[in-house]
Design a protein around this motif. Structure first.
Motif, mmCIF file in Angstrom:
data_model
loop_
_atom_site.group_PDB
_atom_site.id
_atom_site.type_symbol
_atom_site.label_atom_id
_atom_site.label_comp_id
_atom_site.label_asym_id
_atom_site.label_seq_id
_atom_site.Cartn_x
_atom_site.Cartn_y
_atom_site.Cartn_z
ATOM 1 N N ILE A 82 -10.334 7.464 7.924
ATOM 2 C CA ILE A 82 -9.682 7.884 6.684
ATOM 3 C C ILE A 82 -8.251 8.378 6.908
ATOM 4 O O ILE A 82 -7.407 8.267 6.030
ATOM 5 C CB ILE A 82 -10.493 8.981 5.965
ATOM 6 N N ASP A 83 -7.959 8.943 8.085
ATOM 7 C CA ASP A 83 -6.597 9.407 8.405
ATOM 8 C C ASP A 83 -6.012 10.241 7.281
ATOM 9 O O ASP A 83 -4.938 9.954 6.742
ATOM 10 C CB ASP A 83 -5.693 8.208 8.721
ATOM 11 N N GLU A 84 -6.706 11.296 6.927
ATOM 12 C CA GLU A 84 -6.254 12.191 5.881
ATOM 13 C C GLU A 84 -5.900 13.560 6.477
ATOM 14 O O GLU A 84 -6.397 13.940 7.543
ATOM 15 C CB GLU A 84 -7.320 12.359 4.806
ATOM 16 N N ILE A 85 -5.058 14.288 5.772
ATOM 17 C CA ILE A 85 -4.633 15.611 6.215
ATOM 18 C C ILE A 85 -4.965 16.623 5.135
ATOM 19 O O ILE A 85 -4.659 16.417 3.957
ATOM 20 C CB ILE A 85 -3.124 15.631 6.521
ATOM 21 N N ARG A 246 -1.933 -0.926 0.483
ATOM 22 C CA ARG A 246 -1.476 -2.303 0.345
ATOM 23 C C ARG A 246 -1.479 -2.721 -1.132
ATOM 24 O O ARG A 246 -2.132 -2.086 -1.974
ATOM 25 C CB ARG A 246 -2.383 -3.236 1.147
ATOM 26 N N PRO A 247 -0.761 -3.800 -1.460
ATOM 27 C CA PRO A 247 -0.734 -4.264 -2.853
ATOM 28 C C PRO A 247 -2.115 -4.557 -3.436
ATOM 29 O O PRO A 247 -2.307 -4.457 -4.655
ATOM 30 C CB PRO A 247 0.130 -5.524 -2.775
ATOM 31 N N ASP A 248 -3.089 -4.918 -2.577
ATOM 32 C CA ASP A 248 -4.431 -5.203 -3.090
ATOM 33 C C ASP A 248 -5.268 -3.941 -3.284
ATOM 34 O O ASP A 248 -6.454 -4.012 -3.630
ATOM 35 C CB ASP A 248 -5.158 -6.190 -2.173
ATOM 36 N N GLY A 249 -4.674 -2.769 -3.042
ATOM 37 C CA GLY A 249 -5.361 -1.509 -3.261
ATOM 38 C C GLY A 249 -6.103 -0.976 -2.058
ATOM 39 O O GLY A 249 -6.681 0.122 -2.131
ATOM 40 N N THR A 250 -6.100 -1.695 -0.937
ATOM 41 C CA THR A 250 -6.792 -1.226 0.260
ATOM 42 C C THR A 250 -5.852 -0.376 1.117
ATOM 43 O O THR A 250 -4.626 -0.445 1.001
ATOM 44 C CB THR A 250 -7.302 -2.412 1.092
ATOM 45 N N ARG A 251 -6.457 0.404 1.983
ATOM 46 C CA ARG A 251 -5.685 1.265 2.868
ATOM 47 C C ARG A 251 -4.916 0.424 3.882
ATOM 48 O O ARG A 251 -5.474 -0.484 4.507
ATOM 49 C CB ARG A 251 -6.647 2.215 3.593
ATOM 50 N N ASN A 252 -3.643 0.715 4.044
ATOM 51 C CA ASN A 252 -2.842 -0.017 5.021
ATOM 52 C C ASN A 252 -3.241 0.404 6.436
ATOM 53 O O ASN A 252 -3.829 1.472 6.650
ATOM 54 C CB ASN A 252 -1.350 0.246 4.785
ATOM 55 N N ALA A 253 -2.913 -0.442 7.404
ATOM 56 C CA ALA A 253 -3.354 -0.234 8.786
ATOM 57 C C ALA A 253 -2.441 0.738 9.527
ATOM 58 O O ALA A 253 -1.806 0.398 10.527
ATOM 59 C CB ALA A 253 -3.433 -1.571 9.510
ATOM 60 N N LEU A 254 -2.363 1.974 9.016
ATOM 61 C CA LEU A 254 -1.641 3.063 9.660
ATOM 62 C C LEU A 254 -2.658 4.076 10.158
ATOM 63 O O LEU A 254 -3.471 4.583 9.386
ATOM 64 C CB LEU A 254 -0.700 3.765 8.679
ATOM 65 N N PHE A 275 0.471 1.438 14.231
ATOM 66 C CA PHE A 275 0.341 0.349 13.272
ATOM 67 C C PHE A 275 -0.407 -0.798 13.938
ATOM 68 O O PHE A 275 -0.126 -1.133 15.096
ATOM 69 C CB PHE A 275 1.720 -0.153 12.832
ATOM 70 N N ASN A 276 -1.312 -1.391 13.211
ATOM 71 C CA ASN A 276 -2.063 -2.536 13.726
ATOM 72 C C ASN A 276 -2.091 -3.611 12.648
ATOM 73 O O ASN A 276 -2.988 -3.653 11.807
ATOM 74 C CB ASN A 276 -3.485 -2.120 14.125
ATOM 75 N N ASP A 277 -1.064 -4.450 12.651
ATOM 76 C CA ASP A 277 -0.882 -5.444 11.591
ATOM 77 C C ASP A 277 -0.776 -4.770 10.224
ATOM 78 O O ASP A 277 -1.418 -5.161 9.243
ATOM 79 C CB ASP A 277 -2.020 -6.470 11.580
ATOM 80 N N ALA A 278 0.053 -3.728 10.161
ATOM 81 C CA ALA A 278 0.262 -3.026 8.904
ATOM 82 C C ALA A 278 1.157 -3.862 7.986
ATOM 83 O O ALA A 278 2.152 -4.454 8.426
ATOM 84 C CB ALA A 278 0.907 -1.671 9.159
ATOM 85 N N PHE A 279 0.805 -3.891 6.716
ATOM 86 C CA PHE A 279 1.592 -4.623 5.732
ATOM 87 C C PHE A 279 2.961 -3.955 5.569
ATOM 88 O O PHE A 279 3.064 -2.739 5.455
ATOM 89 C CB PHE A 279 0.862 -4.650 4.388
ATOM 90 N N ALA A 280 4.020 -4.779 5.554
ATOM 91 C CA ALA A 280 5.376 -4.257 5.419
ATOM 92 C C ALA A 280 6.241 -5.264 4.669
ATOM 93 O O ALA A 280 5.997 -6.469 4.718
ATOM 94 C CB ALA A 280 5.977 -3.973 6.795
ATOM 95 N N VAL A 281 7.253 -4.740 3.992
ATOM 96 C CA VAL A 281 8.221 -5.586 3.283
ATOM 97 C C VAL A 281 9.595 -5.315 3.870
ATOM 98 O O VAL A 281 9.999 -4.153 4.042
ATOM 99 C CB VAL A 281 8.216 -5.286 1.772
ATOM 100 N N ARG A 282 10.300 -6.380 4.203
ATOM 101 C CA ARG A 282 11.625 -6.226 4.823
ATOM 102 C C ARG A 282 12.606 -5.601 3.841
ATOM 103 O O ARG A 282 12.675 -5.966 2.676
ATOM 104 C CB ARG A 282 12.133 -7.592 5.288
ATOM 105 N N LEU A 283 13.386 -4.650 4.338
ATOM 106 C CA LEU A 283 14.451 -4.012 3.574
ATOM 107 C C LEU A 283 15.779 -4.345 4.244
ATOM 108 O O LEU A 283 16.048 -3.914 5.363
ATOM 109 C CB LEU A 283 14.246 -2.498 3.530
ATOM 110 N N GLY A 284 16.609 -5.136 3.571
ATOM 111 C CA GLY A 284 17.850 -5.586 4.186
ATOM 112 C C GLY A 284 17.615 -6.785 5.086
ATOM 113 O O GLY A 284 16.503 -7.319 5.189
#
Length: 549
Positions: A82-85, A246-254, A275-284
């Protein structure tokens, strides 16, 4: 009355029930000077913030948030990651107020011509309640100018980041009333040398989307909703937007590896991320990641200066309050000549830091003014180096003004002291910023021109300042072994800029004391060594907080 129940005599009461904003003459001077016709409006907005910041309630939350540190929960009771704080309610109270006062990204969408100055003044004042929670507030403010490298991403995220609603918890961003941002740059093998980063981003079949694999050595506020992260793409170091969902509503791989066990700033969760194949969008563009994320770094450096100036002011207020309410050897401490000198010296340091921080913050309200932007570029590096580095010395001296009372946790001074080195380390330590000054001078000659123009605006008004400006120009005329002299040059340029702002906009007695000590060198190398002939008592009276009616 039982003598054991008698109220103690000659003890200062806790500094509560005062307005952190309106009881600070240096802050008011800066707001009025740089806010122009809007200065009175800014003061009006600061008044409720300052009142709450100086309340007994806020002081209690300050202590509770640090006594009850965040706890990492990597898995639920069934073993699901869960990786929650978990945070104490006082953390959430502080965040609710800070976000609610518009201290995150609101200035970037505001129509006010002084939105960034107003936010800076609020950040300075509210940060005096508790420093740890200001980290996620800073990053949420700072991420927006970087996001503007991509119009679509800026449009997607800015509204949530600019919200005045604190909405804690892991949910899709479109389902939340407010969002918070973070940043991941450094890695264990390189630290500030970002060229050695090993985190890798692999493009997917969808244009602009990548999968990121690697680690980040120091990521504060990992519970936030979105992060800017640097990773190696096919064409080099690139900046990415990495959401926790992630855009599909699932927890990202962080994955949160652990929380850092820090000297101070303990209410805030600083972590190591994987990160293990974490979803990312390029900025710049690919290969331009450092240039892209530097916009966020610049804004966080601004808050480092404001935060350190706020710590200075908090320490000064506590010292001046204590000394004005405690007597020794037949007189109030504040009226003892040696203590008067110490308090006045602390006030000079604090006022210089406050005014120069507000001066630089006001430049953000003039993004189309070449002089303002060049001054901001060089000024941030100069004052990040100088103000943040002066803070631990200043806070240590203020703590000593309380004697043994200042060494116990209830006073809050140990909390301030442990916090005091932080801003000098984060977002580029002393050497990084001093060398950044040299790089700016070499690559952007307009930066030096802006500094010369600014300090030259008071040329002839104080010979001590004129001498330091001439000294700096002489230093820069000889570039041999310039890196060895980087700190010396940065320090002298920084104090010259502070002296300029004080002469133009500060209290004349404070400006005179600053020029005599920091510029002319009539100073013993430690606080409390201001020369004779200055209005020390007046400086102390000006700096001592008063309670609200």
């Amino acid at each position: 009355m039982d003598p054991l129940q008698r109220a103690p005599s000659n003890q200062a009461t806790p500094l509560v029930g005062y307005n952190v904003a309106t009881a600070d003459n240096a802050l008011l001077d800066g707001v009025r000077a740089f806010g122009g016709n809007h200065g009175a409006d800014i003061v009006e907005t600061l008044t409720p913030l300052g009142s709450l910041a100086g309340s007994a309630e806020a002081r209690e939350h300050w202590h509770l948030a640090n006594e009850n540190e965040p706890v990492l929960r990597t898995a639920d009771r069934y073993g699901n990651r869960i990786d929650e704080i978990e945070f104490h309610p006082s953390w959430h109270w502080l965040m609710t107020q800070g976000v609610g006062f518009g201290l995150t990204a609101e200035p970037w969408v505001s129509q006010s011509p002084v939105a960034h100055l107003q936010r800076a003044a609020g950040f300075f004042a509210w940060g005096q309640t508790e420093q740890g929670h200001m980290c996620p507030i800073t990053m949420t403010y700072a991420v927006v100018p970087a996001l503007r490298a991509d119009d679509a991403l800026a449009k997607q995220w800015t509204t949530g980041l600019a919200s005045r609603t604190y909405d804690f918890g892991l949910r899709p961003p479109e389902q939340k009333a407010g969002l918070l941002a973070g940043m991941g740059m450094t890695e264990k093998q390189g630290g500030s040398d970002l060229r050695t980063n090993t985190t890798v981003a692999v493009p997917t079949e969808t244009h602009g989307e990548y999968l990121v694999t690697g680690h980040k050595w120091f990521t504060s506020a990992p519970m936030n909703d979105v992060f800017l992260v640097l990773a190696q793409a096919p064409d080099g170091m690139t900046c990415f937007v990495v959401p926790r969902v992630r855009p599909d509503g699932t927890r990202n791989a962080l994955s949160i590896v652990r929380l850092k066990d820090k000297l101070g700033n303990r209410s805030n969760a600083s972590s190591e991320l994987e990160f293990n194949d974490a979803f990312a969008v390029r900025l710049g563009d690919e290969g331009r990641g450092i240039r892209t994320i530097i916009e966020m770094v610049s804004a966080t450096r601004m808050d480092c200066i404001l935060g350190s100036a706020g710590i200075m002011r908090k320490a000064l207020a506590e010292a001046a309050w204590h000394a004005s309410h405690r007597a020794a050897f037949g007189a109030t401490l504040a009226d003892q000549p040696a203590m008067t000198n110490v308090l006045a010296d602390l006030a000079v340091e604090s006022e210089a830091a406050t005014l120069v921080a507000l001066r630089l913050a006001s430049a953000v309200d003039h993004l189309n003014d070449p002089h303002e932007q060049a001054l901001r570029r060089i000024g941030l590096a100069l004052e990040k180096f100088w103000v943040c580095k002066r803070t631990p010395f200043m806070v240590a001296e203020a703590l000593e003004c309380l004697g043994g009372n200042g060494y116990v946790e209830e006073s809050g001074m140990p909390l301030l002291f442990r916090e005091s080195p932080l801003n000098s380390i984060w977002e580029g330590s002393g050497n990084v910023n001093a060398l950044d000054v040299l790089r700016a001078l070499g690559r952007e000659p307009e930066s030096l021109d802006a500094w010369i123009t600014e300090v030259g605006s008071v040329r002839g008004e104080d010979a001590r300042l004129d001498a330091v400006v001439d000294e700096v120009l002489t230093e820069l005329a000889d570039l041999s072994d310039v890196e060895v002299r980087a700190r010396r040059i940065a320090g002298r340029m920084a104090v010259a800029l502070q002296g300029t702002v004080l002469i133009k906009h500060g209290d004349p007695s404070v400006a005179d004391a600053f020029c005599a000590s920091r510029l002319a060198g009539d100073w013993g190398g430690t606080f409390g060594t201001l020369p004779r002939g200055l209005d020390l008592a007046g400086i102390v009276a000006r700096a001592t907080p008063h309670l609200e009616n």
